[in-house]
Design a protein around this motif. Structure first.
Motif, short mmCIF file in Angstrom:
data_model
loop_
_atom_site.label_atom_id
_atom_site.label_comp_id
_atom_site.label_asym_id
_atom_site.label_seq_id
_atom_site.Cartn_x
_atom_site.Cartn_y
_atom_site.Cartn_z
N TYR A 139 0.84 -1.20 0.00
CA TYR A 139 0.00 0.00 0.00
C TYR A 139 0.87 1.25 0.00
O TYR A 139 0.61 2.21 -0.70
CB TYR A 139 -0.91 0.01 1.22
CG TYR A 139 -2.00 -1.03 1.16
CD1 TYR A 139 -3.00 -0.94 0.21
CD2 TYR A 139 -2.04 -2.07 2.07
CE1 TYR A 139 -3.99 -1.88 0.15
CE2 TYR A 139 -3.03 -3.01 2.01
CZ TYR A 139 -4.01 -2.92 1.06
OH TYR A 139 -4.99 -3.84 1.00
N SER A 227 -9.56 5.03 1.85
CA SER A 227 -10.48 3.93 1.58
C SER A 227 -9.89 2.96 0.56
O SER A 227 -10.42 1.88 0.39
CB SER A 227 -11.81 4.47 1.09
OG SER A 227 -11.63 5.28 -0.04
N GLU A 228 -8.80 3.35 -0.11
CA GLU A 228 -8.19 2.43 -1.07
C GLU A 228 -6.87 1.87 -0.54
O GLU A 228 -6.67 0.67 -0.49
CB GLU A 228 -7.90 3.15 -2.39
CG GLU A 228 -9.15 3.72 -3.03
CD GLU A 228 -8.81 4.90 -3.93
OE1 GLU A 228 -7.65 5.01 -4.34
OE2 GLU A 228 -9.70 5.70 -4.19
N ARG A 317 -9.70 10.12 -9.65
CA ARG A 317 -8.95 8.91 -9.89
C ARG A 317 -7.61 9.33 -10.47
O ARG A 317 -7.49 10.43 -11.01
CB ARG A 317 -9.72 8.02 -10.87
CG ARG A 317 -9.41 6.57 -10.79
CD ARG A 317 -10.39 5.79 -11.60
NE ARG A 317 -10.39 6.23 -12.99
CZ ARG A 317 -11.45 6.24 -13.77
NH1 ARG A 317 -12.60 5.85 -13.30
NH2 ARG A 317 -11.37 6.63 -15.01
N ILE B 35 -6.79 -6.99 -0.40
CA ILE B 35 -7.67 -5.94 0.12
C ILE B 35 -8.55 -6.60 1.17
O ILE B 35 -9.44 -7.34 0.85
CB ILE B 35 -8.49 -5.31 -1.01
CG1 ILE B 35 -7.55 -4.68 -2.03
CG2 ILE B 35 -9.42 -4.24 -0.46
CD1 ILE B 35 -8.22 -3.99 -3.16
N GLU B 55 -1.54 -0.49 -11.57
CA GLU B 55 -2.72 -0.32 -10.72
C GLU B 55 -3.94 -0.95 -11.33
O GLU B 55 -5.06 -0.72 -10.90
CB GLU B 55 -2.97 1.17 -10.45
CG GLU B 55 -2.07 1.70 -9.38
CD GLU B 55 -2.73 2.77 -8.54
OE1 GLU B 55 -3.95 2.71 -8.34
OE2 GLU B 55 -2.01 3.67 -8.10
N GLN B 144 -16.11 6.40 0.79
CA GLN B 144 -15.37 5.51 -0.11
C GLN B 144 -14.71 6.31 -1.20
O GLN B 144 -13.68 5.91 -1.73
CB GLN B 144 -16.31 4.49 -0.75
CG GLN B 144 -17.13 3.71 0.23
CD GLN B 144 -16.28 2.76 1.04
OE1 GLN B 144 -15.16 2.45 0.67
NE2 GLN B 144 -16.79 2.31 2.16
N VAL B 371 -7.38 0.29 -9.21
CA VAL B 371 -7.60 0.09 -7.78
C VAL B 371 -8.64 1.07 -7.21
O VAL B 371 -9.52 0.66 -6.47
CB VAL B 371 -6.28 0.17 -7.00
CG1 VAL B 371 -6.53 0.16 -5.51
CG2 VAL B 371 -5.37 -0.97 -7.37
N PRO B 372 -8.57 2.37 -7.56
CA PRO B 372 -9.60 3.26 -7.01
C PRO B 372 -11.01 2.85 -7.41
O PRO B 372 -11.95 3.01 -6.65
CB PRO B 372 -9.25 4.63 -7.61
CG PRO B 372 -7.85 4.52 -8.03
CD PRO B 372 -7.60 3.10 -8.38
N ILE B 375 -12.82 0.19 -5.31
CA ILE B 375 -13.51 0.69 -4.13
C ILE B 375 -14.87 1.26 -4.51
O ILE B 375 -15.89 0.99 -3.86
CB ILE B 375 -12.66 1.75 -3.43
CG1 ILE B 375 -11.24 1.23 -3.18
CG2 ILE B 375 -13.30 2.20 -2.14
CD1 ILE B 375 -11.14 0.00 -2.37
#
Lengths: 347, 390
Positions: A139, A227-228, A317, B35, B55, B144, B371-372, B375
């Motif tokens: 992460y 949150s990610e 994003r 995750i 990603e 989120q 990845v974003p 979510i």
């Protein structure tokens, strides 16, 4: 100044003032905005217990962080991991050096102050990359890489936005830009001076957006997107090191706000119609005392915008953010430079 | 001395091996990212193993069962009235809705029907549960996506509904109010007017959220065209509820399968959206909260008087047989298949909960997204862990 000080004396005075200039506004803004304004926007009270209206809350938080265990992840690159917060903080302290707070109240007045500020502001990228890599955490790595891409992308619009101001002022020196605004006139009316936000409002908007991205605050907070990526490059940090990152983040926010007030809002000067009432010049010696207060007020106004956006927007994003920087902000700022240059020649 | 150097050597080898593994993961076949089960975006203990190329997700694999509580098995050793306490905990945000299908199935087996007033009140609580549940979803959606303010507004305004549920049933989250043959109690005095006032607060919240979140350009650019579920794929994976309605399928059990809840007495509308993307799912839920407010308001106006309990024996023994009842719960279709052998306890209770089926589409849906977006898509699919792992 009539008093002659030895080099070590003036240096230590400057050091103390640098600490004050970084930490006090940061603490104030964190309490005012991060604790209280956010709470009021979210229909809650925020901290109320520590001190009157929770004003000592930040000290309590610092105390908490100092007591926490100093954790190194087992596979972390220890040196890189430990150095990263200091590199981020270094950039903050280098930035504050060129901020003028009054006619004589400044740390250094470089001829290329603006250039220096924009250059050292990217040192923090290094620290963030180090944190991302050194943590030995996926992460963190993703967060560090995101941060690097983002900060490099938004460095450019920020520089280009400032170029407009530099063209108009005709100098790269921070003090020079302040004087240019105080002495300037708007079509023969000098009562307001000529704060560059009036002529460079496009530049101001782009500068503020780029600042938001540089600080990785919402809507540009992908590097720490909780949150990610849990907290991105901060995931493995705790205690003192996290505190240093925290100071770095919020102190840098204030210093960028100082820059915005110097470049666009007239810096430590007040509009000439006010100084005319008292019959003093804009660079009277009294502004060595009043200047910091004026700067603080302007800084709080600017940071209000930063935090307002932070509390209301969702985040972009990664690819949208890059597209926004390269396809929208940079073309607009180039047009802004072009128009400024043409008008500078015409008038 | 040798022991120390041996240990050092072993440590060195272990480090090298770890480095090699990391390099392999980074370069050769993409990085594996876990995750969850401990992750801020999974609402509990859902674990999604994703393989990343940069990603971009190459492969996603949801791992469920970290919170399995064995309710189906536990139900076999509880008497019928006791089972409602268990099933309350399945979808913990809209608890009352979990009780209703089970009670209806038992009533069908016993051949009794609740009096009209009880049916009305059941429907009201069913919808209040939906409002409480989806209100929190709408706030959580902001978190989120990085907007921290909506969730506090959601917690604030959901409280108005929870207060009403608590005033009538005594429980904020777990009313445990439904009984075979009717309800535990009648509504307290003044409840109807107060509920109407709280519905206004919810409508206000919906308007705020539409401005603050749904109308936000960043929110729209994050959710529009992301995680598109075509109607046929959604149906093939067994999606239900707002997720399938957002793909343009006009299917709502409240209207299509009346099972003893007076939805046909109310003038309301089933919302659909043609797009099937994340935005459609979020937008649709917002409209459904408003529609639920309308339903509750009309039911409150037309609530009949009379008893709230049918004639039911003191000790409930359900006659031999099987019954299947499905209702439209906040998360989608929830159904109970109750098999009785004439005992005090059910012989078998099969629970079909919506989130479990809704999750099954994730490997298909998450392939190739960033990845974003993982979510956002998970948030817009809206699952509750208790509803996945029963």
């Amino acid at each position: 100044m009539s008093v002659e000080l030895a080099y070590w004396q003036s240096t230590s005075i400057r050091l103390v003032f640098a600490l004050v200039a970084v930490l006090i506004p940061a603490g104030g803004a964190v309490y005012l905005y991060l604790f209280k304004m956010m709470s009021f926007m979210q229909s809650r009270l925020g901290p109320m217990e520590a001190g009157p209206y929770g004003s000592m809350q930040l000290l309590a938080e610092v105390g908490k962080w100092l007591q926490k265990e100093d954790i190194f992840p087992r596979k972390a690159d220890k040196l890189v991991f430990a150095l990263a917060p200091y590199v981020v903080l270094l950039s903050t302290f280098l930035l504050v050096l060129v901020v003028p707070f009054g006619p004589d109240a400044y740390f250094v007045d470089l001829d290329v102050g603006v250039f220096f500020a924009l250059a050292v502001s990217s040192v923090s990228v290094l620290g963030i990359l180090m944190a991302g890599w050194g943590s030995a955490n996926k992460y963190s790595l993703l967060g560090g890489l995101r941060a690097a891409g983002q900060l490099i992308a938004y460095e450019l619009p920020m520089v280009l936005a400032v170029v407009g101001v530099v063209i108009q002022a005709g100098t790269l020196s921070m003090q020079g830009i302040v004087s240019a605004q105080a002495e300037g006139e708007i079509f023969g009316f000098g009562g307001l001076g000529n704060p560059f936000i009036i002529t460079q409002f496009v530049g101001f908007a782009i500068f503020m957006i780029a600042v938001q991205a540089e600080l990785s605050m919402t809507p540009f907070d992908m590097p720490i997107a909780e949150s990610e990526l849990v907290t991105g490059y901060l995931t493995e940090y705790s205690g003192m090191r996290f505190l240093l990152f925290f100071i770095g983040e919020f102190a840098t926010a204030n210093i960028f706000a100082f820059f915005a007030s110097v470049l666009f809002l007239g810096g430590w000067t007040v509009p000439p119609f006010i100084t005319d009432i008292f019959g003093i010049e804009y660079d009277d010696a009294i502004f060595n005392v009043l200047g910091p207060i004026v700067m603080l007020t302007k800084m709080l106004l600017v940071t209000f915008l930063v935090y307002w956006a932070r509390f209301s927007y969702p985040r972009f994003r990664e690819d949208q953010l890059q597209r926004f920087a390269w396809k929208i902000l940079i073309p607009i700022s180039l047009v802004n430079i072009f128009v400024t240059g043409v008008l500078k020649v015409v008038f | 001395m040798t022991a120390i150097s041996d240990r050092r050597q072993m440590a060195y080898i272990a480090n090298q091996a770890a480095d090699a593994r990391v390099n392999l993961e980074l370069e050769a076949e993409g990085m594996t990212l876990n995750i969850g089960p401990q992750h801020p975006a999974t609402h509990g203990t859902l674990r999604i193993v994703v393989r990343l190329d940069g990603e971009q997700v190459i492969e996603a694999d949801p791992v469920m069962g970290y919170m399995h509580r064995g309710y189906e098995k536990l139900a076999e050793v509880r008497t019928y009235p006791q089972v409602t306490t268990l099933v309350n905990r399945i979808d913990w945000l809209g608890s009352f809705a979990n009780e209703v299908p089970f009670i209806l199935a038992c009533e069908r087996l016993m051949g009794i029907e609740a009096p009209p007033r009880a049916q009305w009140i059941r429907t009201i609580f069913h919808e209040l549960g939906r409002i409480a549940n989806v209100t929190l979803f709408l706030g959580d959606l902001g978190v989120q996506l990085g907007a921290i303010t909506p969730v506090f507004l959601a917690f604030r305004d959901r409280e108005y509904v929870l207060n009403q549920i608590e005033a009538a049933t005594g429980g904020r989250f777990h009313p445990n109010f439904d009984r075979i043959g009717g309800l535990k109690d009648d509504l307290p005095a003044g409840w109807i007017a107060e509920t109407k006032a709280s519905l206004d607060k919810i409508r206000e919240f919906c308007n705020t959220l539409e401005d603050l979140l749904m109308g936000n350009e960043i929110f729209q650019s994050r959710t529009r065209g992301v995680g598109v579920i075509p109607a046929d794929v959604g149906l093939a994976y067994g999606l239900t509820g707002a997720n399938i309605r957002a793909s343009g399928v006009d299917w709502d059990l409240r209207r299509d399968e009346p099972v003893g809840l007076p939805y046909d007495q109310v003038d309301w509308k089933v919302w659909t959206h043609p797009d099937g993307d994340s935005f459609a799912r979020c937008w649709l839920r917002l409209q459904e909260v408003r529609e639920s407010c309308n339903i509750v308001e009309q039911l409150l106006d037309t609530i009949p008087s009379g008893p709230i309990m049918a004639k039911v024996p003191r000790i409930i023994k359900v006659p031999e047989g099987e019954a299947y009842v499905a209702t439209e719960n906040p998360l989608g279709m929830m159904s109970y298949y109750v098999v009785s052998q004439g005992e005090l306890e059910p012989f078998r209770v099969k629970i079909r909960s919506a989130s479990f089926s809704n999750m099954s589409i994730t490997p298909w849906l998450l392939k190739g997204v960033y990845v974003p977006d993982v979510i956002t898509i998970l948030a817009s699919l809206y699952f509750i862990l208790g509803d996945i792992d029963r």
